[in-house]
Enzyme design. Structure first.
Site, PDB file in Angstrom:
ATOM      1  N   ASP A 107       0.812  -1.218   0.000  1.00 16.65           N
ATOM      2  CA  ASP A 107       0.000   0.000   0.000  1.00 16.65           C
ATOM      3  C   ASP A 107       0.842   1.263   0.000  1.00 16.65           C
ATOM      4  OD1 ASP A 107       0.911  -0.538   2.585  1.00 16.65           O
ATOM      5  OD2 ASP A 107      -1.013  -0.221   3.573  1.00 16.65           O
ATOM      6  N   ASP A 110       6.185   4.217   3.574  1.00 17.19           N
ATOM      7  CA  ASP A 110       6.321   5.282   4.566  1.00 17.19           C
ATOM      8  C   ASP A 110       7.802   5.347   4.911  1.00 17.19           C
ATOM      9  OD1 ASP A 110       6.135   7.076   6.619  1.00 17.19           O
ATOM     10  OD2 ASP A 110       4.480   6.135   7.652  1.00 17.19           O
ATOM     11  N   LYS A 138       5.073   8.189   0.727  1.00 12.43           N
ATOM     12  CA  LYS A 138       4.904   9.347   1.618  1.00 12.43           C
ATOM     13  C   LYS A 138       6.192  10.167   1.597  1.00 12.43           C
ATOM     14  CE  LYS A 138       2.538   8.677   5.596  1.00 12.43           C
ATOM     15  NZ  LYS A 138       2.264   8.518   7.059  1.00 12.43           N
ATOM     16  N   PHE A 161      -0.944  11.307   8.243  1.00 18.38           N
ATOM     17  CA  PHE A 161      -1.502   9.962   8.380  1.00 18.38           C
ATOM     18  C   PHE A 161      -2.637   9.789   7.376  1.00 18.38           C
ATOM     19  CE2 PHE A 161      -3.580   6.226   9.795  1.00 18.38           C
ATOM     20  CZ  PHE A 161      -2.522   5.441  10.212  1.00 18.38           C
ATOM     21  N   ASP A 168      -5.359   1.598   6.604  1.00 16.16           N
ATOM     22  CA  ASP A 168      -6.294   1.681   7.725  1.00 16.16           C
ATOM     23  C   ASP A 168      -5.984   2.809   8.683  1.00 16.16           C
ATOM     24  OD1 ASP A 168      -3.937   0.229   8.806  1.00 16.16           O
ATOM     25  OD2 ASP A 168      -5.191   0.075  10.603  1.00 16.16           O
ATOM     26  N   ARG A 174     -10.207   1.034   5.696  1.00 18.91           N
ATOM     27  CA  ARG A 174      -9.527   0.483   4.511  1.00 18.91           C
ATOM     28  C   ARG A 174     -10.441   0.579   3.297  1.00 18.91           C
ATOM     29  NH1 ARG A 174      -4.925  -2.299   6.238  1.00 18.91           N
ATOM     30  NH2 ARG A 174      -5.061  -3.219   8.295  1.00 18.91           N
TER      31      ARG A 174
HETATM   32  P1  IMP Z   1       6.846   1.567   6.896  1.00 16.23           P
HETATM   33  O1  IMP Z   1       7.687   0.371   7.319  1.00 16.23           O
HETATM   34  O2  IMP Z   1       7.054   2.783   7.771  1.00 16.23           O
HETATM   35  O3  IMP Z   1       7.040   1.925   5.440  1.00 16.23           O
HETATM   36  O4  IMP Z   1       5.307   1.207   7.076  1.00 16.23           O
HETATM   37  C1  IMP Z   1       4.864  -0.103   7.333  1.00 16.23           C
HETATM   38  C2  IMP Z   1       3.387  -0.235   7.137  1.00 16.23           C
HETATM   39  O5  IMP Z   1       2.699   0.638   8.020  1.00 16.23           O
HETATM   40  C3  IMP Z   1       2.859   0.137   5.747  1.00 16.23           C
HETATM   41  O6  IMP Z   1       2.958  -0.907   4.810  1.00 16.23           O
HETATM   42  C4  IMP Z   1       1.404   0.434   6.073  1.00 16.23           C
HETATM   43  O7  IMP Z   1       0.664  -0.767   6.122  1.00 16.23           O
HETATM   44  C5  IMP Z   1       1.490   1.073   7.445  1.00 16.23           C
HETATM   45  N1  IMP Z   1       1.483   2.550   7.338  1.00 16.23           N
HETATM   46  C6  IMP Z   1       2.520   3.401   7.303  1.00 16.23           C
HETATM   47  N2  IMP Z   1       2.106   4.682   7.188  1.00 16.23           N
HETATM   48  C7  IMP Z   1       0.745   4.653   7.141  1.00 16.23           C
HETATM   49  C8  IMP Z   1      -0.290   5.656   7.014  1.00 16.23           C
HETATM   50  O8  IMP Z   1      -0.075   6.880   6.906  1.00 16.23           O
HETATM   51  N3  IMP Z   1      -1.568   5.188   7.013  1.00 16.23           N
HETATM   52  C9  IMP Z   1      -1.886   3.873   7.120  1.00 16.23           C
HETATM   53  N4  IMP Z   1      -0.954   2.906   7.220  1.00 16.23           N
HETATM   54  C10 IMP Z   1       0.357   3.292   7.235  1.00 16.23           C
HETATM   55 MG    MG Z   2       1.494  -2.515   4.884  1.00 18.53          MG
END
Ligand code: IMP
Ligand code: MG
Length: 185
Positions: A107, A110, A138, A161, A168, A174
């Site tokens: 998705d 981040d 992001k 966010f 979610d 979602r």
């Molecule tokens: P990351 O490892 O920081 O890139 O994020 C891990 C997971 O956290 C992502 O695959 C999303 O499922 C969830 N996530 C991160 N940022 C957001 C957000 O802003 N909204 C919703 N889910 C997020």
């Molecule tokens: Mg994820």
């Protein structure tokens, strides 16, 4: 309704729409065309990362009009607050990846630690090629690997966010039919 469901209803009503369904579908179509150029003759294995990647994955694969196999994976990190935490597989890829052209679908990029670790783990199985696609990237300076980009990115979002299209807020939203940012976050 539960307290959370009530709260979530307000969050949805007050959220800022960043991308509409129409804009998202146009962006997915553009990415699908590039993926088609790269993978149409490669019998790829598409691995959707649960749960966030499920709606993007579904919308994407229906635009890929060539033979592919579809599977899902589910991984989380223990101790999300600490960098370097181990990846914990809730569901491993059911297909052997060795020699396959693999496309991982998630998705959001981040900080990117989970996706980078999923890719590292897939790479150990020696796929013929390994690519990844995300619905949104992001934009901020906190990336786990500063120069890391998905091979195919549909859209960018600001450092807020976000929810909807699979992403979610507290386990809800979602199903929102656009990409929204929580007011004040
Ligand atoms: P990351 O490892 O920081 O890139 O994020 C891990 C997971 O956290 C992502 O695959 C999303 O499922 C969830 N996530 C991160 N940022 C957001 C957000 O802003 N909204 C919703 N889910 C997020
Ligand atoms: Mg994820």
């Amino acid at each position: 309704m539960s307290t959370t469901a009530n709260e979530v209803e307000t969050i949805w009503r007050e959220a800022d729409c960043l991308w509409t369904e129409q804009q998202i579908e146009r962006a997915i179509e553009a990415v699908a065309q590039t993926i088609e150029t790269d993978l149409a003759d490669k019998d790829p294995l598409v691995l959707v990362v649960m749960k966030g990647g499920m709606i993007f994955g579904a919308r994407l694969v229906m635009r890929l009009r060539f033979p592919l196999e579809l599977d899902y994976i589910h991984a989380t990190r223990y101790g999300l607050e600490t960098q370097g935490a181990e990846l914990h597989w809730k569901v491993l890829p059911q297909h052997p990846l060795e020699g396959r052209h693999v496309l991982v679908v998630d998705d959001i990029l981040d900080e990117g630690e989970t996706l980078c670790k999923i890719l590292q783990s897939c790479r150990q199985q020696q796929p013929a090629s390994l690519r990844c696609t995300v619905l949104v990237d992001k934009v901020h300076e906190r990336k786990y690997q500063p120069d890391f980009k998905a091979d195919y990115t549909c859209l960018e979002v600001p450092d807020r966010f976000v929810f909807g299209y699979g992403m979610d807020y507290k386990g809800y939203l979602r199903n929102a039919d656009g990409i929204f940012a929580v007011k004040g976050l």
